[in-house]
Design a protein around this motif. Structure first.
Motif, short mmCIF file in Angstrom:
data_model
loop_
_atom_site.label_atom_id
_atom_site.label_comp_id
_atom_site.label_asym_id
_atom_site.label_seq_id
_atom_site.Cartn_x
_atom_site.Cartn_y
_atom_site.Cartn_z
N UNK A 99 56.76 42.04 39.05
CA UNK A 99 56.64 42.32 37.61
C UNK A 99 55.25 42.85 37.29
N UNK A 100 54.24 42.35 37.99
CA UNK A 100 52.87 42.84 37.77
C UNK A 100 52.76 44.31 38.16
N UNK A 101 53.46 44.73 39.21
CA UNK A 101 53.49 46.15 39.59
C UNK A 101 54.06 46.99 38.45
N UNK A 102 55.13 46.49 37.85
CA UNK A 102 55.76 47.21 36.74
C UNK A 102 54.82 47.26 35.55
N UNK A 103 54.19 46.14 35.23
CA UNK A 103 53.32 46.07 34.06
C UNK A 103 52.10 46.96 34.18
N UNK A 104 51.62 47.18 35.42
CA UNK A 104 50.47 48.06 35.60
C UNK A 104 50.83 49.51 35.32
N UNK A 105 52.11 49.84 35.44
CA UNK A 105 52.54 51.21 35.21
C UNK A 105 52.08 52.14 36.32
N UNK A 106 52.17 53.42 36.07
CA UNK A 106 51.71 54.39 37.05
C UNK A 106 52.59 54.47 38.27
N UNK A 107 51.99 54.84 39.39
CA UNK A 107 52.74 55.14 40.60
C UNK A 107 53.44 53.91 41.19
N UNK A 108 52.91 52.72 40.93
CA UNK A 108 53.49 51.52 41.52
C UNK A 108 54.64 50.92 40.73
N UNK A 109 54.88 51.42 39.51
CA UNK A 109 55.90 50.81 38.66
C UNK A 109 57.30 50.94 39.26
N UNK A 110 57.61 52.10 39.80
CA UNK A 110 58.92 52.31 40.39
C UNK A 110 59.15 51.41 41.59
N UNK A 111 58.12 51.23 42.40
CA UNK A 111 58.22 50.32 43.55
C UNK A 111 58.48 48.91 43.06
N UNK A 112 57.77 48.49 42.02
CA UNK A 112 57.95 47.16 41.48
C UNK A 112 59.35 46.95 40.93
N UNK A 113 59.88 47.94 40.25
CA UNK A 113 61.24 47.81 39.69
C UNK A 113 62.27 47.66 40.80
N UNK A 114 62.11 48.43 41.88
CA UNK A 114 63.07 48.34 42.97
C UNK A 114 62.99 46.99 43.68
N UNK A 115 61.77 46.52 43.94
CA UNK A 115 61.59 45.23 44.60
C UNK A 115 62.11 44.10 43.72
N UNK A 116 61.87 44.19 42.42
CA UNK A 116 62.36 43.16 41.50
C UNK A 116 63.89 43.14 41.47
N UNK A 117 64.50 44.31 41.52
CA UNK A 117 65.96 44.38 41.54
C UNK A 117 66.51 43.70 42.79
N UNK A 118 65.87 43.94 43.93
CA UNK A 118 66.31 43.29 45.16
C UNK A 118 66.15 41.76 45.06
N UNK A 119 65.04 41.33 44.49
CA UNK A 119 64.81 39.89 44.35
C UNK A 119 65.87 39.25 43.46
N UNK A 120 66.25 39.93 42.39
CA UNK A 120 67.27 39.38 41.49
C UNK A 120 68.63 39.29 42.18
N UNK A 121 68.95 40.29 42.98
CA UNK A 121 70.20 40.23 43.75
C UNK A 121 70.17 39.05 44.72
N UNK A 122 69.03 38.86 45.38
CA UNK A 122 68.90 37.77 46.34
C UNK A 122 69.08 36.41 45.66
#
Length: 264
Positions: A99-122
């Protein structure tokens, strides 16, 4: 009272060193100096200790040198000396990192969203295991694909231009086996919530008492926290247990044990 429960607490400390454990630590105050309150939580017994250090020396005092069971923890460096195949990192903490990756925005936000989605599925899959919808073997079959996709996203994150996101992804890749120990080892939870819950009572005590005034006071606190948390885990009445220990002290008899085989 600390003296009365001391033999049972010492036995509980030795018992914990033979069990899988969730470990965490928080700030305590002794004579207005910042010290550290540690907790190790197993299925039936929890032990606390207050020490000046937040370092690995105290961790191995708590768990024992050569600790050979599964350790569940957050990503603090003090825990990273434990072998990867016997270490489980907390996914609840990882969700906050993503979530911190998403909140920072920029280039890392997309990575954060994908990782968070995987975590929620898990977590959804894990809840299905816990409520009996899935058996563990079903989880294990599904996780293999999720793990590969998760690792690919971490590798992509290392290449992104956000330095903090790249650093987090690099650190997780280095300890990637610790993310999946709970899938392989029965009885291990993917979070460190048990240890965090165990510390809540202690944190409230610290906020109302402002810590302790002496080493003897800290010894009392760590012993009483051990008794209260363990009795609650075993559905044993705390006051009755403390009373029995005090009677045993004055009659010079053996106090009741805190070990699980004594549960009524």
């Amino acid at each position: 009272v600390a003296q009365a429960v001391a033999p049972a607490v010492q036995a509980a400390r030795q018992y914990v060193q033979t069990q899988d454990a969730n470990v965490d630590e928080t700030t305590w105050w002794e004579q207005l100096h910042r010290v550290t309150l540690w907790v190790a939580v197993t299925q039936w017994v929890s032990v606390f200790c207050i020490r000046a250090s937040r370092g690995a020396k105290v961790l191995w005092e708590l768990l024992g040198e050569g600790y050979s069971r599964v350790l569940t923890s957050d990503r603090a460096k003090v825990y990273m000396g434990h072998p990867l195949h016997r270490h489980q990192l907390c996914w609840a903490h990882l969700r906050r990192d993503f979530q911190a990756m998403i909140d920072r925005g920029g280039a890392g936000a997309g990575v954060g969203r994908q990782l968070l989605a995987y975590a929620d599925v898990l977590f959804e899959w894990w809840h299905w295991v816990r409520d009996g919808t899935w058996v563990r073997a079903t989880l294990q079959r599904h996780v293999s694909g999720l793990r590969a996709a998760f690792r690919q996203t971490l590798e992509a994150g290392v290449q992104c231009s956000c330095a903090k996101t790249a650093a987090t992804c690099r650190e997780l890749l280095a300890v990637e086996p610790t993310l999946w120990t709970f899938v392989r080892v029965e009885g291990i939870d993917p979070t460190n919530n048990a240890a965090e819950r165990a510390l809540r009572h202690a944190v409230q005590w610290r906020k109302t008492s402002f810590g302790t005034e002496s080493a003897a006071g800290s010894h009392f606190v760590e012993n009483l926290l051990t008794v209260v948390a363990t009795c609650r885990q075993q559905d044993r009445p705390v006051l009755a247990y403390l009373t029995a220990c005090c009677i045993a002290l004055h009659t010079r008899t053996q106090p009741p044990s805190l070990l699980p085989q004594t549960r009524s």
